[in-house]
Motif scaffolding. Structure first.
Motif, mmCIF file in Angstrom:
data_model
loop_
_atom_site.group_PDB
_atom_site.id
_atom_site.type_symbol
_atom_site.label_atom_id
_atom_site.label_comp_id
_atom_site.label_asym_id
_atom_site.label_seq_id
_atom_site.Cartn_x
_atom_site.Cartn_y
_atom_site.Cartn_z
ATOM 1 N N MET A 187 21.578 -105.096 40.005
ATOM 2 C CA MET A 187 20.287 -104.474 40.926
ATOM 3 C C MET A 187 20.613 -106.194 41.620
ATOM 4 S SD MET A 187 19.895 -102.551 42.546
ATOM 5 C CE MET A 187 18.434 -101.671 43.428
ATOM 6 N N TYR A 188 20.006 -106.187 42.721
ATOM 7 C CA TYR A 188 19.521 -107.262 43.401
ATOM 8 C C TYR A 188 18.072 -107.605 43.739
ATOM 9 C CZ TYR A 188 24.371 -105.833 45.510
ATOM 10 O OH TYR A 188 25.747 -105.508 44.753
ATOM 11 N N ASP A 189 17.751 -109.262 43.881
ATOM 12 C CA ASP A 189 16.512 -108.850 43.855
ATOM 13 C C ASP A 189 15.944 -108.450 45.325
ATOM 14 O OD1 ASP A 189 16.764 -111.005 45.885
ATOM 15 O OD2 ASP A 189 17.838 -112.516 43.901
ATOM 16 N N ALA A 190 15.194 -108.706 45.340
ATOM 17 C CA ALA A 190 14.337 -107.788 46.143
ATOM 18 C C ALA A 190 14.491 -108.568 47.566
ATOM 19 C CB ALA A 190 12.582 -107.705 46.269
ATOM 20 N N GLU A 191 14.370 -110.182 47.527
ATOM 21 C CA GLU A 191 14.246 -110.850 49.165
ATOM 22 C C GLU A 191 15.723 -111.072 49.316
ATOM 23 O OE1 GLU A 191 14.154 -115.880 49.505
ATOM 24 O OE2 GLU A 191 13.478 -114.863 47.713
ATOM 25 N N LEU A 192 16.040 -110.834 48.644
ATOM 26 C CA LEU A 192 18.051 -110.179 49.461
ATOM 27 C C LEU A 192 18.227 -108.791 49.465
ATOM 28 C CD1 LEU A 192 21.253 -111.746 46.986
ATOM 29 C CD2 LEU A 192 20.604 -109.719 47.676
ATOM 30 N N MET A 193 17.168 -107.658 49.201
ATOM 31 C CA MET A 193 17.663 -106.757 49.581
ATOM 32 C C MET A 193 16.656 -106.809 51.066
ATOM 33 S SD MET A 193 19.811 -105.365 48.619
ATOM 34 C CE MET A 193 19.774 -103.672 49.300
ATOM 35 N N ALA A 194 16.019 -107.572 51.063
ATOM 36 C CA ALA A 194 15.304 -107.273 52.213
ATOM 37 C C ALA A 194 16.191 -107.613 53.427
ATOM 38 C CB ALA A 194 13.566 -107.745 52.391
ATOM 39 N N VAL A 195 16.504 -109.057 53.385
ATOM 40 C CA VAL A 195 17.173 -109.409 54.243
ATOM 41 C C VAL A 195 18.694 -109.297 54.797
ATOM 42 C CG1 VAL A 195 18.538 -111.689 54.782
ATOM 43 C CG2 VAL A 195 16.578 -112.283 53.584
ATOM 44 N N ALA A 196 19.345 -108.265 53.471
ATOM 45 C CA ALA A 196 20.244 -107.475 53.612
ATOM 46 C C ALA A 196 19.970 -106.367 54.178
ATOM 47 C CB ALA A 196 20.919 -106.939 52.403
ATOM 48 N N THR A 197 18.557 -105.631 54.480
ATOM 49 C CA THR A 197 18.050 -104.741 55.241
ATOM 50 C C THR A 197 17.784 -105.261 56.559
ATOM 51 O OG1 THR A 197 18.095 -103.346 52.540
ATOM 52 C CG2 THR A 197 16.301 -102.098 54.576
ATOM 53 N N GLY A 198 17.113 -105.764 56.813
ATOM 54 C CA GLY A 198 17.630 -106.536 57.965
ATOM 55 C C GLY A 198 18.104 -106.444 58.773
ATOM 56 N N ALA A 199 19.669 -107.421 58.218
ATOM 57 C CA ALA A 199 20.508 -107.677 58.634
ATOM 58 C C ALA A 199 21.263 -106.318 59.037
ATOM 59 C CB ALA A 199 21.717 -109.291 58.141
ATOM 60 N N ALA A 200 20.898 -105.539 58.388
ATOM 61 C CA ALA A 200 21.946 -103.712 58.343
ATOM 62 C C ALA A 200 21.662 -103.564 59.084
ATOM 63 C CB ALA A 200 22.004 -103.410 57.208
ATOM 64 N N GLY A 201 19.654 -103.179 59.694
ATOM 65 C CA GLY A 201 19.105 -102.077 60.692
ATOM 66 C C GLY A 201 20.214 -103.178 62.289
ATOM 67 N N THR A 202 19.811 -104.182 62.741
ATOM 68 C CA THR A 202 20.191 -104.948 63.393
ATOM 69 C C THR A 202 21.387 -104.534 63.682
ATOM 70 O OG1 THR A 202 18.196 -106.524 62.747
ATOM 71 C CG2 THR A 202 20.125 -106.715 64.611
ATOM 72 N N LEU A 203 22.448 -105.068 62.869
ATOM 73 C CA LEU A 203 23.724 -104.574 62.949
ATOM 74 C C LEU A 203 24.233 -103.334 63.348
ATOM 75 C CD1 LEU A 203 26.899 -106.155 62.765
ATOM 76 C CD2 LEU A 203 26.386 -105.243 59.918
ATOM 77 N N VAL A 204 23.768 -102.177 62.816
ATOM 78 C CA VAL A 204 24.312 -101.244 62.911
ATOM 79 C C VAL A 204 23.818 -100.474 64.328
ATOM 80 C CG1 VAL A 204 22.876 -98.433 62.780
ATOM 81 C CG2 VAL A 204 24.494 -100.041 60.881
ATOM 82 N N ALA A 205 22.190 -101.448 65.414
ATOM 83 C CA ALA A 205 21.630 -100.987 66.639
ATOM 84 C C ALA A 205 22.906 -101.652 67.169
ATOM 85 C CB ALA A 205 20.428 -101.436 66.310
ATOM 86 N N ALA A 206 23.448 -103.177 67.007
ATOM 87 C CA ALA A 206 24.673 -103.736 67.590
ATOM 88 C C ALA A 206 25.766 -103.246 67.978
ATOM 89 C CB ALA A 206 24.972 -105.292 66.946
ATOM 90 N N ILE A 207 26.409 -102.652 66.586
ATOM 91 C CA ILE A 207 27.231 -101.687 66.924
ATOM 92 C C ILE A 207 27.604 -100.557 68.051
ATOM 93 C CG2 ILE A 207 28.936 -100.575 65.725
ATOM 94 C CD1 ILE A 207 28.895 -101.625 63.114
ATOM 95 N N ALA A 208 26.061 -99.452 67.831
ATOM 96 C CA ALA A 208 25.063 -98.670 68.833
ATOM 97 C C ALA A 208 25.930 -99.038 70.153
ATOM 98 C CB ALA A 208 24.299 -97.776 68.097
ATOM 99 N N THR A 209 25.230 -100.233 70.296
ATOM 100 C CA THR A 209 25.378 -100.653 71.918
ATOM 101 C C THR A 209 26.148 -101.401 72.636
ATOM 102 O OG1 THR A 209 23.837 -102.406 71.215
ATOM 103 C CG2 THR A 209 22.437 -100.465 71.411
#
Length: 114
Positions: free
Chosen positions: A1-23
């Motif tokens: 499993m990934y550490d919490a900090e790494l997952m927080a950064v990955a989750t934030g980037a993922a949400g923004t990336l999905v929004a960018a793909i959508a727009t």
């Protein structure tokens, strides 16, 4: 499993990336994703490119659930990459910054006759 900090950064980037793909669309984001995953194996690079296309296809009829599923998939992909390439966390801002929307140019021609 990934550490919490790494997952927080990955989750934030993922949400923004999905929004960018959508727009901004898959084409505009494909280059950013390819640049970000440049140190990945060829299989990982192919998976990231396919994920861009899959995300764009899912977002043709966007819903909160669809966006959440896409963001979760991206978070896992990004976190896996971070686990292997810790130095990439400093570059995540480039990936997470949405691409500027394509500009639209309108030409108006008015003619009159009598």
């Amino acid at each position: 499993m990934y550490d919490a900090e790494l997952m927080a950064v990955a989750t934030g980037a993922a949400g923004t990336l999905v929004a960018a793909i959508a727009t901004s669309g898959a084409e505009r984001m494909r280059l950013k994703v390819a640049h970000f995953f440049r140190r990945a194996t060829q299989d990982q690079q192919r998976a990231a490119a396919q994920a861009v296309d899959d995300t764009a296809a899912r977002l043709t009829s966007p819903s909160p659930e669809t966006q959440a599923l896409a963001a979760t998939a991206w978070a896992q992909l990004i976190a896996q990459y971070f686990a292997e390439h810790r130095d990439a966390t400093s570059e995540v801002d480039e990936l997470a910054v949405p691409a500027a929307p394509a500009s639209k140019v309108w030409n108006q021609h008015n003619t009159a006759s009598r």
